[in-house]
Scaffold this motif. Sequence first.
Motif, short mmCIF file in Angstrom:
data_model
loop_
_atom_site.label_atom_id
_atom_site.label_comp_id
_atom_site.label_asym_id
_atom_site.label_seq_id
_atom_site.Cartn_x
_atom_site.Cartn_y
_atom_site.Cartn_z
N GLN A 123 0.82 -1.22 0.00
CA GLN A 123 0.00 0.00 0.00
C GLN A 123 0.86 1.27 0.00
N ILE A 180 1.75 2.67 -3.55
CA ILE A 180 0.67 3.00 -4.50
C ILE A 180 0.46 4.52 -4.49
N ARG A 226 -3.35 2.22 -15.21
CA ARG A 226 -2.34 1.87 -14.20
C ARG A 226 -0.97 1.80 -14.86
N GLN A 254 3.31 1.62 -8.03
CA GLN A 254 2.09 1.48 -8.84
C GLN A 254 1.42 2.86 -8.91
N ASN A 266 -1.66 4.96 -10.33
CA ASN A 266 -3.00 4.89 -10.92
C ASN A 266 -3.43 6.29 -11.36
N GLU A 304 -6.07 0.34 -4.35
CA GLU A 304 -5.93 0.20 -5.80
C GLU A 304 -7.18 0.70 -6.54
#
Length: 602
Positions: free
Chosen positions: A3, A6, A62, A74, A76, A256
């Motif tokens: 987490q 992200i 993504r 990651q 987004n 996510e």
Amino acid sequence: MEQSRIRNFCIIAHIDHGKSTLADRLLEITGTVEKRKLKTQMLDTMELEQERGITIKLQPARMSYRAVDGQEYQLNLIDTPGHVDFTYEVSRSLAAVEGAILLVDATQGVQAQTIANLYLAIDQGLEIIPVLNKIDLPNADIPRRAEELKHLIGCKREDILAVSGKTGEGVSEVLGAVVKRISPPQGHAADAPRALIFDSKYDDYRGVIAYVRMVDGRFSKNDAIRFIATHEYGHALEVGYLNPAYQETPALSTGEIGYIVTGLKEIAGVRVGDTVALKAKQEATNPLPGYKVVKPMVYAGIFPKEGDEYNRLRDAMEKVALNDAALTYEPEQSTALGFGFRCGLLGMLHLEILQERLKREHGQEIIVTTPSVAYEVVMRSGEKKTITSPLDFPDPSFINETLEPWVKADIVTPANYFGNVMSLVTERRGIFLTTEYLEESRAILHYEMPLSSVIVDFYDRLKSATQGYASLNYEFLEYRPATIVRLDILVAEDAVPSLATLIHKDEAQSRGRDVVETLKETLPRQNFVIKLQAAIGGTIVASERISAYRKDVTGYLYGGDVTRKMKLLEKQKKGKAKMMAMGKGKVDIPADAFIKVLRRRS
């Protein structure tokens, strides 16, 4: 993905400031899309978006990015529209992320929608990354535009990044800033799963696909799920993310952004802003706040061109509304046009896009009635009604007071066009409030205006008055008393309900004249004279005539008594009068005539 690694963010900007081009470069630099598959406006997936060069729908993607610290992140991204009619798409995107890239064209500077979108992001408590785009252009003025951004946001000069979405210059620094400045998503991985639906679409084979932001917990493939607000149950037939194509994964975890294929065929079961929960833990799951209800700015009737197409139009409206959360609609019946829908929209561009989508995606040929805003009517009995259709407007003798919606309008314009802008706004019953200077030669003019004066063609007129340099943003303010009348349009002495409109009494005569002149230019001639009239109650306020075709019934005569010619002409005259009396003088109004009347003449 952990987490803490992200990052969820979106790009916000005024229209044409380069959001989609910057998104293309981000996809390219992160290797999300292979170079050979890359094309312009990758995230503008609708044919209409590609054609018009504008973003209409928000679109998630993504990306994987290796930062300077060697860690894999990651990212987004949600690409958003820039036009004022699609602000609701922007607000939904902002609720699903922790940060926003505020993009400003280095040649044009801060515009009206830049400011509006910035305030939306600040309201959500997002981290703002200011970025100047199009620095590769010869007329880019980086120091001047940076000062504007400093004044607007209150940031330091070193916080402002300068990039070219076209060449890729400086784009890597944007990715670094996203990782460094935007905080990772909050949420509890061990809690019962909860996800916020921020968009959805319909697939003929897989049912409703919900685009979600995971807030807590984890959804896996084949999980039994429940939609809390609509009380519908479904199965996660597939979960995954967009890159920007659908990419299936075993699960979606806390923080996510991705999609859930619900398998639901009932479109009403999945609502934007709803909370998705696990069926087994639904009782222990508190619903998320969702979104504020969008308030339509303009209403128009939409009817199928052929009466027997109503059911197909209804199915098409359901599918478009699933993908367009700002659209509201309810059934409506017209004596002239049959069964259709009364649609609530955010503006004229929104209406145009709806027309095009119904035609292209669902093959629907439609007739659109003259747009109107929603008026509030206080009856003499004390009852209060909201009127969205001219056909529902009560008899004036029963009305105690009519209220019309007003908006707060912000116009960004160069100082040398102040006079033109003020003249135009005064003509539209606008009230000047204040002037706020962005720099010495450019300012924001703050006005209050009737919504009905803004929605139809005000933006086009504003662009003409300022040679394209001004920009406009507006938001609903309040309802105020006004003298509103219903303007009816009669063609061949028959009222055309779809052309009726509600309008301020002072503007009725000029508007009526515009409509009958437009119809005179548009309607084909007939074998009889066509009267075109605009009326308020029993009073004609404007009229035109389309002269009849005249067949030469005396062409074969030669010589002889002139009375023979006169008898033939008299017979022709009586024939035309009889045609009108028998109802054969009806005029079929083509669809393009309705479209031309939708906009005021310049």
